[in-house]
Design an enzyme around this catalytic site. Structure first.
Site, PDB file in Angstrom:
ATOM      1  N   LYS A   3       0.458  -1.100   0.037  1.00  8.06           N
ATOM      2  CA  LYS A   3       0.154   0.115  -0.214  1.00  8.06           C
ATOM      3  C   LYS A   3       0.965   1.273  -0.173  1.00  8.06           C
ATOM      4  CE  LYS A   3      -4.983  -0.258  -0.215  1.00  8.06           C
ATOM      5  NZ  LYS A   3      -5.254   0.487  -1.057  1.00  8.06           N
ATOM      6  N   ASP A  39      -8.544   0.741   6.724  1.00  9.33           N
ATOM      7  CA  ASP A  39      -8.031  -0.701   7.294  1.00  9.33           C
ATOM      8  C   ASP A  39      -7.041  -1.036   8.019  1.00  9.33           C
ATOM      9  OD1 ASP A  39      -8.151  -0.719   4.613  1.00  9.33           O
ATOM     10  OD2 ASP A  39     -10.358  -1.766   4.201  1.00  9.33           O
TER      11      ASP A  39
HETATM   12  C1  LIG Z   1      -3.651  -6.015   1.212  1.00  9.41           C
HETATM   13  C2  LIG Z   1      -4.399  -5.363   0.466  1.00  9.41           C
HETATM   14  N1  LIG Z   1      -4.505  -5.743  -0.488  1.00  9.41           N
HETATM   15  C3  LIG Z   1      -5.805  -5.280  -1.428  1.00  9.41           C
HETATM   16  C4  LIG Z   1      -6.765  -4.276  -1.071  1.00  9.41           C
HETATM   17  C5  LIG Z   1      -7.374  -3.482  -2.353  1.00  9.41           C
HETATM   18  O1  LIG Z   1      -7.166  -2.701  -2.483  1.00  9.41           O
HETATM   19  P1  LIG Z   1      -8.068  -1.472  -3.401  1.00  9.41           P
HETATM   20  O2  LIG Z   1      -9.152  -0.690  -2.105  1.00  9.41           O
HETATM   21  O3  LIG Z   1      -8.447  -0.486  -3.763  1.00  9.41           O
HETATM   22  O4  LIG Z   1      -9.063  -2.067  -3.285  1.00  9.41           O
HETATM   23  C6  LIG Z   1      -5.808  -3.722  -0.317  1.00  9.41           C
HETATM   24  C7  LIG Z   1      -6.716  -2.166   0.830  1.00  9.41           C
HETATM   25  O5  LIG Z   1      -6.694  -1.464   1.795  1.00  9.41           O
HETATM   26  C8  LIG Z   1      -4.911  -4.082   0.953  1.00  9.41           C
HETATM   27  O6  LIG Z   1      -4.759  -3.456   2.314  1.00  9.41           O
END
Ligand SMILES: Cc1ncc(COP(=O)(O)O)c(C=O)c1O
Length: 398
Positions: A72, A119
């Protein structure tokens, strides 16, 4: 698991230039200027592929990113960099880590506060970037967030707290407080009239994607399928946009995967009526990073135009993926993958092992020639919960 398939659009109209190879190289150069930058590994799981009777399985392992255990920070750091470049009147393409953290820049900028809702992983990335720049951050997390994830953010010097509302309302709260206090909102989802920073965040994610593309090229491989998980859909759209730019019509079949308790993108695709569809309430899934009920406006446009399928999965599928990756077969490498990182591999391993899913496998054209790419976007960001799943077998498939 529930699947919605789209026919490929003949003339997609949404521009993906900002996520293409040319942009990716600029974004990657920015991230490469960070002292913490290292290429994250692409795991090639040949024994698992044999076990599941497909040709290849590739997993980009983002648990190694910047020592933060998730992909992220790529987004937050790039968006903050672009924002500051504009403020400082610097050519954004010449922006480097060294310039950003220099005392002269700090003096020019004075005190700034970056605020976001998260989150876990995005807030950790924003807090980490603010700390590098010796600036302040305020981070709000939705009701029910993990204390361990909160502490990771607090440990970066951030003023972080857990609210008593869900993710989407926490985003609204952060936006309100940004406005009231003249703070900079660095949010990883877009809505009407808030698209500039989310767009830069999506661009930031493509460092992960271009790395995977180059690692595959070195192996002389091209995937036939990509399974990519979504919360608001910004990251999935970045992956989709990049591969659509590079391969055009020859791009891999792309499947967007979500938790069934927060499947706003699946519901929007299912309705297919030109409107966004929301999921409301607590969305109490173990896939905390994907527990978002409102799609990003910008992300959805790209997914609607270019994605091939949408898959809604129960928590047991993510838990299965975590266990499969944590217990490699023979000399396959181990991938420590958290709840929001492992749902794609969980979905594919279940699809390929259980006859009840034969029809999904067929609809997605997965066979012994398939080469499937996954992005394990986080490691064990809640290490206690990781053990509950991987050691104690919590959330087993019935
Ligand atoms: C570990 C992880 N994977 C995927 C995502 C998904 O990303 P997006 O909210 O851009 O769909 C998040 C989002 O916080 C995440 O923390």
């Amino acid at each position: 698991m529930k699947l919605i398939k789209y026919d490929r659009k003949k003339n997609p109209s949404t521009s993906i230039d900002f996520l293409g190879l040319k942009e990716a190289q600029k974004v990657q150069a920015f991230h490469q200027s960070f002292p913490q930058y290292e290429l994250t590994p692409l795991a090639v799981l040949d024994n698992l592929a044999k076990e599941l009777n497909v040709s290849k399985l590739f997993v980009k392992d983002e648990s190694y990113r910047f020592g933060l255990n998730a992909f992220k920070a790529l987004g937050g750091s790039y968006a903050i960099g672009q924002y500051l470049a504009k403020k400082l009147n610097i050519n954004p393409d010449e922006l480097t880590y060294e310039k950003l953290v220099s005392p002269e820049v700090k003096e020019q900028l004075g005190e700034l506060t970056f605020i976001t809702a998260t989150d876990g992983n995005h807030g950790r990335g924003v807090a980490w970037t603010a700390k590098q720049l010796k600036q302040n951050s305020v981070v709000y997390m939705p009701k029910g967030s993990s204390e361990e994830r909160l502490n990771h953010i607090k440990n970066l010097g951030s003023n972080a707290s857990i609210t008593d509302v869900n993710y989407d309302d926490t985003v609204r709260l952060a936006a309100e407080h940004a406005e009231q206090n003249n703070w900079v909102l660095v949010q990883d989802t877009a809505w009407e009239n808030y698209e500039e920073i989310p767009k830069n965040i999506m661009q930031g994610y493509i460092t992960m994607v271009v790395e995977a593309y180059e690692q595959l090229k070195e192996l002389d491989e091209k995937p036939t399928h990509i399974f990519i998980q979504a919360g608001v859909g910004s990251m999935a759209a970045a992956v989709q946009g990049f591969f659509a730019d590079v391969y055009g019509e020859e791009r891999p079949i792309t499947v967007v995967v979500e938790p069934d308790k927060a499947d706003c993108i699946f519901k929007t695709a299912e309705a297919n009526d030109g409107k966004l569809h929301y999921v409301k309430g607590d969305m109490d899934t173990i896939m905390a990073g994907l527990a978002c009920g409102e799609p990003s406006t910008l992300g959805w446009k790209i997914l609607n135009d270019y994605a091939d399928a949408f898959l809604s999965c129960p928590d047991s599928i993510a838990a299965q993926g975590m266990r499969v990756l944590a217990a490699p077969i023979k000399d396959d490498v181990q991938v420590i993958s958290g709840e929001s990182g492992a749902v794609g591999i969980g979905a594919v391993s279940e699809m390929l092992r259980r006859s009840e899913y034969a029809n999904l496998k067929q609809q997605l054209k997965i066979d012994s020639n398939s080469k499937i790419l996954f992005f394990s976007t986080e490691g064990d960001t809640d290490a206690e919960h990781f053990k509950k799943v991987v050691w104690d077998g919590a959330y087993s498939v019935n």
